[in-house]
Design a protein around this motif. Structure first.
Motif, short mmCIF file in Angstrom:
data_model
loop_
_atom_site.label_atom_id
_atom_site.label_comp_id
_atom_site.label_asym_id
_atom_site.label_seq_id
_atom_site.Cartn_x
_atom_site.Cartn_y
_atom_site.Cartn_z
N GLY A 93 11.35 -28.24 8.32
CA GLY A 93 10.73 -28.91 8.04
C GLY A 93 9.76 -28.94 8.63
O GLY A 93 9.07 -30.20 9.21
N THR A 94 9.52 -27.75 9.69
CA THR A 94 7.69 -27.98 10.44
C THR A 94 7.24 -29.03 10.02
O THR A 94 6.47 -29.74 11.05
CB THR A 94 7.29 -26.78 11.13
OG1 THR A 94 8.36 -25.73 11.23
CG2 THR A 94 6.66 -26.44 11.82
N ARG A 95 6.26 -28.80 8.68
CA ARG A 95 5.51 -29.92 8.10
C ARG A 95 5.81 -31.28 8.90
O ARG A 95 4.72 -31.92 8.91
CB ARG A 95 4.69 -29.44 6.84
CG ARG A 95 4.32 -30.34 6.59
CD ARG A 95 3.22 -29.68 5.17
NE ARG A 95 2.52 -28.49 5.39
CZ ARG A 95 1.46 -28.46 5.30
NH1 ARG A 95 0.43 -29.34 6.22
NH2 ARG A 95 1.01 -26.99 5.14
N ASN A 96 6.60 -31.74 8.29
CA ASN A 96 7.66 -32.74 7.99
C ASN A 96 7.08 -33.02 9.80
O ASN A 96 6.50 -34.47 9.97
CB ASN A 96 8.98 -33.12 7.96
CG ASN A 96 9.16 -33.31 6.46
OD1 ASN A 96 7.79 -32.90 5.47
ND2 ASN A 96 10.20 -33.12 5.74
N PHE A 97 7.76 -32.76 10.28
CA PHE A 97 7.88 -32.25 11.69
C PHE A 97 7.00 -33.02 12.40
O PHE A 97 6.49 -33.53 13.51
CB PHE A 97 8.67 -31.24 12.39
CG PHE A 97 8.58 -31.65 14.01
CD1 PHE A 97 9.55 -31.66 15.35
CD2 PHE A 97 7.55 -30.48 14.40
CE1 PHE A 97 9.32 -31.88 16.07
CE2 PHE A 97 7.90 -30.09 16.11
CZ PHE A 97 8.79 -31.00 17.41
N VAL A 98 5.66 -32.49 12.03
CA VAL A 98 4.47 -32.57 12.59
C VAL A 98 3.33 -33.59 12.56
O VAL A 98 2.97 -34.30 13.00
CB VAL A 98 3.48 -31.00 11.63
CG1 VAL A 98 1.64 -31.34 12.74
CG2 VAL A 98 4.19 -29.85 12.71
N HIS A 99 3.84 -34.16 11.00
CA HIS A 99 3.35 -35.54 10.88
C HIS A 99 4.38 -36.97 10.93
O HIS A 99 3.89 -37.28 9.47
CB HIS A 99 3.04 -35.25 8.61
CG HIS A 99 2.04 -34.34 8.61
ND1 HIS A 99 1.00 -34.69 9.52
CD2 HIS A 99 2.23 -32.98 7.68
CE1 HIS A 99 -0.11 -33.39 8.88
NE2 HIS A 99 0.79 -32.58 8.01
N ALA A 105 15.17 -30.29 10.88
CA ALA A 105 16.38 -30.25 10.87
C ALA A 105 16.30 -28.44 12.02
O ALA A 105 15.45 -28.52 11.59
CB ALA A 105 17.71 -29.76 9.66
N VAL A 106 17.86 -28.70 12.61
CA VAL A 106 17.19 -27.33 13.22
C VAL A 106 18.86 -26.65 12.42
O VAL A 106 20.29 -26.82 12.70
CB VAL A 106 18.26 -27.16 14.45
CG1 VAL A 106 17.55 -25.76 14.93
CG2 VAL A 106 16.85 -28.66 15.42
N GLY A 159 11.54 -29.06 -4.28
CA GLY A 159 10.83 -29.28 -3.17
C GLY A 159 9.47 -28.52 -3.33
O GLY A 159 7.86 -28.20 -2.47
N ARG A 160 9.60 -28.22 -4.91
CA ARG A 160 7.86 -27.62 -4.76
C ARG A 160 6.89 -27.62 -5.57
O ARG A 160 7.83 -29.44 -7.09
CB ARG A 160 8.05 -26.01 -6.25
CG ARG A 160 6.75 -25.27 -5.79
CD ARG A 160 7.05 -23.84 -7.29
NE ARG A 160 8.32 -23.12 -6.31
CZ ARG A 160 7.43 -22.09 -5.18
NH1 ARG A 160 5.49 -21.93 -5.80
NH2 ARG A 160 8.05 -21.37 -5.20
N ARG A 161 6.26 -28.97 -5.25
CA ARG A 161 5.26 -29.61 -5.71
C ARG A 161 4.57 -29.18 -7.29
O ARG A 161 4.56 -30.78 -7.59
CB ARG A 161 3.94 -30.07 -4.44
CG ARG A 161 4.14 -30.70 -3.63
CD ARG A 161 3.46 -31.36 -2.36
NE ARG A 161 3.91 -31.57 -1.44
CZ ARG A 161 4.81 -32.43 -0.79
NH1 ARG A 161 4.57 -33.68 -1.50
NH2 ARG A 161 5.41 -32.85 0.57
N SER A 162 4.15 -28.26 -7.65
CA SER A 162 3.66 -27.93 -9.11
C SER A 162 4.73 -28.34 -9.88
O SER A 162 4.67 -28.64 -11.34
CB SER A 162 3.60 -27.11 -8.89
OG SER A 162 4.45 -26.26 -8.40
N CYS A 180 12.33 -29.96 3.23
CA CYS A 180 13.31 -29.25 4.13
C CYS A 180 14.70 -28.91 3.34
O CYS A 180 16.03 -29.88 3.71
CB CYS A 180 13.65 -30.56 5.07
SG CYS A 180 13.93 -30.37 6.83
N CYS A 181 15.15 -28.08 3.30
CA CYS A 181 16.20 -27.51 3.02
C CYS A 181 17.53 -28.44 4.35
O CYS A 181 18.76 -28.52 3.45
CB CYS A 181 16.63 -25.99 3.07
SG CYS A 181 15.82 -25.61 1.52
N GLY A 182 16.85 -28.66 5.29
CA GLY A 182 18.19 -29.17 6.40
C GLY A 182 18.57 -30.23 5.49
O GLY A 182 19.70 -31.59 6.66
#
Length: 262
Positions: A93-99, A105-106, A159-162, A180-182
């Motif tokens: 979930g890097t995009r979540n983390f950045v925003h 999660a780890v 999780g696929r927005r389309s 985020c799969c975690g």
């Protein structure tokens, strides 16, 4: 390393290199591996430290880190034939983390002879630890998890927005996951949704949660009806479901979803 040792490892690394950067990333700590595919200094440093500890404890095991694969795609070929391996997602979930979203999660999973045998998901902002061991169950913070009964009106997410807003047959329209799969897999285990459909099947994303879900009574498989095996080069499309009956139902409908070409 026993199961608690690995959990402590990822918690300590998260506390030292991930959480201090949450909400405090500088521009030079965020980059792209590809268009729109974000990576941060936290991803790289956490992967290096966790990976080093796992290799030291298990010298003969292959450690498949998400960021390492971005630099050397050949690692996936070695992973597919490894008898003992770990998958490592340093910041899922890097995009979540950045925003600034707490939904990251780890994650680590251990595989032997192609089967996921142990997995760990640590959500540092939610302070929630999910651990699973094949044949021994799934746990959140030491409490045994069991997937609750499904809803009468099945609740599906993606999780696929389309795909959001699409209805599979007569089922209600798909809603967006926590991306985020975690977080997605623990939410499925806890009953926040009855099934999830994914396009991508990268092992570091799905190996940890798949064991957590199946040990709690759920089921995971591909759109074409085949079983999920992290070391296989699978078709696109994965269903994670509350139980085997829901899995079979959704697998029979999910083929209508448009999948990317290889």
């Amino acid at each position: 390393m026993d199961t608690d040792d690995v959990l402590r490892l990822i918690q300590e690394v998260a506390a030292e290199v991930v959480t201090p950067r949450f909400g405090h990333l500088t521009d030079d700590e965020v980059g792209e591996k590809g268009p729109g595919d974000l990576v941060t200094a936290a991803d790289r440093e956490a992967e290096a430290r966790i990976g080093e500890a796992l290799r030291r404890a298990y010298p003969s095991a292959l450690v498949l880190g998400e960021e390492a694969v971005a630099d050397d795609a050949g690692l996936l070929d070695a992973f597919r034939t490894a008898d003992h391996a770990f998958t490592l997602d340093p910041v899922d979930g890097t995009r979540n983390f950045v925003h600034g979203s707490p939904d990251h999660a780890v994650m680590v999973a251990e595989l032997r002879a192609g089967e996921v045998v142990r997995s760990w998901i640590w959500q540092p902002q939610h302070e929630a630890a999910y651990v699973a061991e094949r044949g021994a169950g799934a746990w959140r913070d030491g409490e045994r998890l069991q997937r609750p009964p499904v809803a009468a009106d099945l609740h599906g997410v993606t999780g696929r927005r389309s795909w959001v807003g699409r209805a599979l047959g007569t089922l209600r329209a798909l809603e967006l996951t926590w991306v985020c799969c975690g977080v997605d897999y623990p939410k499925l285990v806890e009953g926040a949704a009855d099934y999830a459909v994914f396009g991508s099947t990268k092992p570091w994303d799905h190996a940890p949660g798949s064991l957590l879900l199946t040990e709690a009574g759920g089921a995971v498989g591909h759109f074409d009806g085949t079983a999920y095996r992290p070391q296989q080069d699978p078709p696109f499309g994965l269903v994670a479901a509350a139980d085997a009956e829901v899995l079979a139902l959704v697998q029979g409908l999910a083929g209508a979803l448009p999948l990317p070409r290889r």
